[in-house]
Design an enzyme around this catalytic site. Structure first.
Site, mmCIF file in Angstrom:
data_model
loop_
_atom_site.group_PDB
_atom_site.id
_atom_site.type_symbol
_atom_site.label_atom_id
_atom_site.label_comp_id
_atom_site.label_asym_id
_atom_site.label_seq_id
_atom_site.Cartn_x
_atom_site.Cartn_y
_atom_site.Cartn_z
ATOM 1 N N ARG A 184 0.723 -1.262 0.074
ATOM 2 C CA ARG A 184 -0.089 0.035 0.080
ATOM 3 C C ARG A 184 0.848 1.330 -0.050
ATOM 4 N NH1 ARG A 184 -4.369 -1.720 2.818
ATOM 5 N NH2 ARG A 184 -2.809 -2.908 3.549
ATOM 6 N N ARG B 205 11.481 3.272 3.953
ATOM 7 C CA ARG B 205 10.985 2.260 4.860
ATOM 8 C C ARG B 205 12.119 1.576 5.263
ATOM 9 N NH1 ARG B 205 5.398 -0.848 5.190
ATOM 10 N NH2 ARG B 205 4.839 1.454 5.625
#
Lengths: 181, 316
Positions: free
Chosen positions: B62, B112
């Protein structure tokens, strides 16, 4: 350093100019069929609504009014942080085959108009785009001219032209501001 | 707007580093950019010529997709790098990877990473902007911003909202960013979760109440935000069984009745159906889970827009 400002167009003058522009739009487009107004945020949107009121008075037909924000189409984002707050583009009707009258308060370098035309093209393919401005202050940097002009005002680059609006977004007057050393 | 609407951050690493005005500006920009996502031509030329690297050391569908779509809608060029295809499997350090990427002149690195603080480490060493797409159990600013946008759209405000956050608060970067952001915007937070999953001293983060059970947190809430049980992290050792967890900290229709009648149900995804969220609630009228995903693109466009171009260098 201070600023001096002179009124170059008073409230009555602004209203007469807008009425004349409305008549010119009707004359050029032979009525209001397929005509839509799109104002450039923020001053142009208020003026587009003023022109729409006049078109309705004359022709008895409501002309759709949209708003375009050109922040995301600016050509001066490189080299500094893009601090310009982003406004909302609201064109709640199709531009496909429409005769779009783009409305802004002051025409200056022409870069805003270039950006606005790019934004309009991303929303559809109008049959034509015309430009209406309250003030043309000169100093064009792009090959752009207005179809409907309230007042041509020769200016120097040290001056600025400001169109004032009241709390109801009705135009009050137009000021020419100069820096005084 | 006016002069207050200046965004003076080169990086977005944590909502702790942003002021209420910064958050308000990002949300307003996102609201105004949403219109682009419903056009036939979903693209504006704003970031033409900018290069954005998505560097994801942890699995993500996502968030990575959403950042990529956001960048593309702004006409930036994007490159995705994930650890399975990168040199980190060959033993390259984060610093070396980043310096090598920097040599290719990106404007923004969206990263991330499983280690909290790795973004600050890179921000000190690299000249490009860094956006945090999740760092360990620390922060996940884009998720909290999209959550806040979804709440603001629904209620027209964040000030004074009662927000319940239920689940594994201590391992949740989503919770931490939401606590940071929402308290700045004047919301009241009520946390519930197993004591093993509640970080000690969390009340010190602001207007936060730790509740003794889930019912107390949900009672009268405007928003019920369920956290995912992170089975890939340490969920298992801190939980007796999933069934027991679900009985005490799962949201079903009956418990949702304790909240305000028009309360929103939110979840950062992916959902463990039947564990923290009953299927009929996840798919029910009060669920805003898909609005959250939709708003994610607009919020990330706003983040990329405001960060891009650099500006003054600040500590954060």
């Amino acid at each position: 350093m201070g600023e001096s400002s002179t009124v170059i167009l008073d409230g009555m003058g602004v209203r007469r100019s807008l009425t004349r522009i409305a008549h010119e739009i009707l004359e050029r487009n032979k009525g209001v069929e397929k005509v839509v107004l799109v104002g450039i945020r923020t001053g142009g949107v208020h003026l587009a609504h003023e022109i729409a009121l006049r078109l309705e008075e004359i022709e008895g037909v409501k002309v759709p009014v949209g708003a375009v924000d050109i922040t995301m189409y600016r050509d001066d984002i490189k080299g500094h942080a893009p601090h310009h707050p982003v406004g909302k583009t609201e064109i709640p009707f199709s531009l496909e085959g429409k005769r779009v009258v783009l409305v802004d308060d002051v025409l200056f370098t022409g870069r805003t108009i270039r950006a606005a035309m790019d934004a309009l093209m991303d929303h559809g393919r109008p049959s034509c785009i015309q430009l209406g401005v309250l003030i043309d202050r000169g100093h064009r940097e792009l090959p752009i001219r207005a179809d409907f002009v309230g007042r041509n005002v020769p200016t120097s680059l040290k001056e600025s032209v400001v169109v004032l609006f009241d709390a109801d977004n009705a135009p009050v007057n137009v000021l020419l501001e100069k820096e005084v050393p | 707007m006016g002069d207050a609407a200046l965004f003076n951050h080169k990086h977005i690493i944590a909502l702790r580093d942003l002021s209420a005005d910064d958050i308000r500006l990002l949300l307003t920009t996102a609201e105004n950019l949403k219109e682009i996502n419903s056009r036939d031509i979903k693209k504006v030329p704003t970031l033409r010529g900018k290069t954005i690297i998505n560097l994801f050391y942890e699995a993500s569908t996502r968030t990575r997709t959403s950042f990529e779509i956001a960048a593309k809608r702004l006409s930036a060029d994007t490159v995705n790098i994930s650890p399975s295809t990168s040199s980190s499997t060959k033993g390259e350090t984060l610093s070396d990877t980043a310096l090598n990427l920097l040599a290719m002149k990106p404007d923004i690195i969206v990263m991330r990473h499983n280690i909290s603080g790795s973004h600050y480490f890179l921000a000190k060493r690299l000249s490009c902007s860094i956006i945090n797409a999740g760092d360990g159990a620390h922060e996940h600013p884009s998720q909290a911003l999209l959550d806040m946008l979804t709440m603001k759209e629904r209620f027209g405000r964040l000030d004074g909202l009662k927000v319940a956050i239920v689940g594994d608060v201590s391992h949740s970067r989503v919770a931490r960013s939401n606590i940071q952001g929402l308290t700045k915007m004047g919301s009241h937070l009520f946390l519930a979760g197993p004591p093993t999953m509640m970080p000690p001293g969390v009340e010190r983060l602001g207007n936060v109440t730790v509740c003794k059970d889930m019912r107390e947190a949900v009672d009268g809430a405007d928003v019920v935000m369920m956290l995912r049980i992170q089975l890939e992290r340490q969920g298992k050792s801190l939980l007796p069984t999933l069934k027991e967890y679900s009985r005490y900290f799962g949201l079903n229709r009956e418990i949702l009745k304790l909240a305000k009648p028009d309360a929103m149900v939110m979840h950062p995804g992916p959902i463990n159906r039947g564990v923290e969220l009953a299927s009929d609630v996840a798919d029910g009228d009060q669920s805003h889970i898909l609005n959250q995903v939709e708003n994610g693109v607009a919020v990330r466009m706003a983040m990329l827009y405001h960060v891009c171009g650099g500006g003054t260098v600040d500590a954060g």
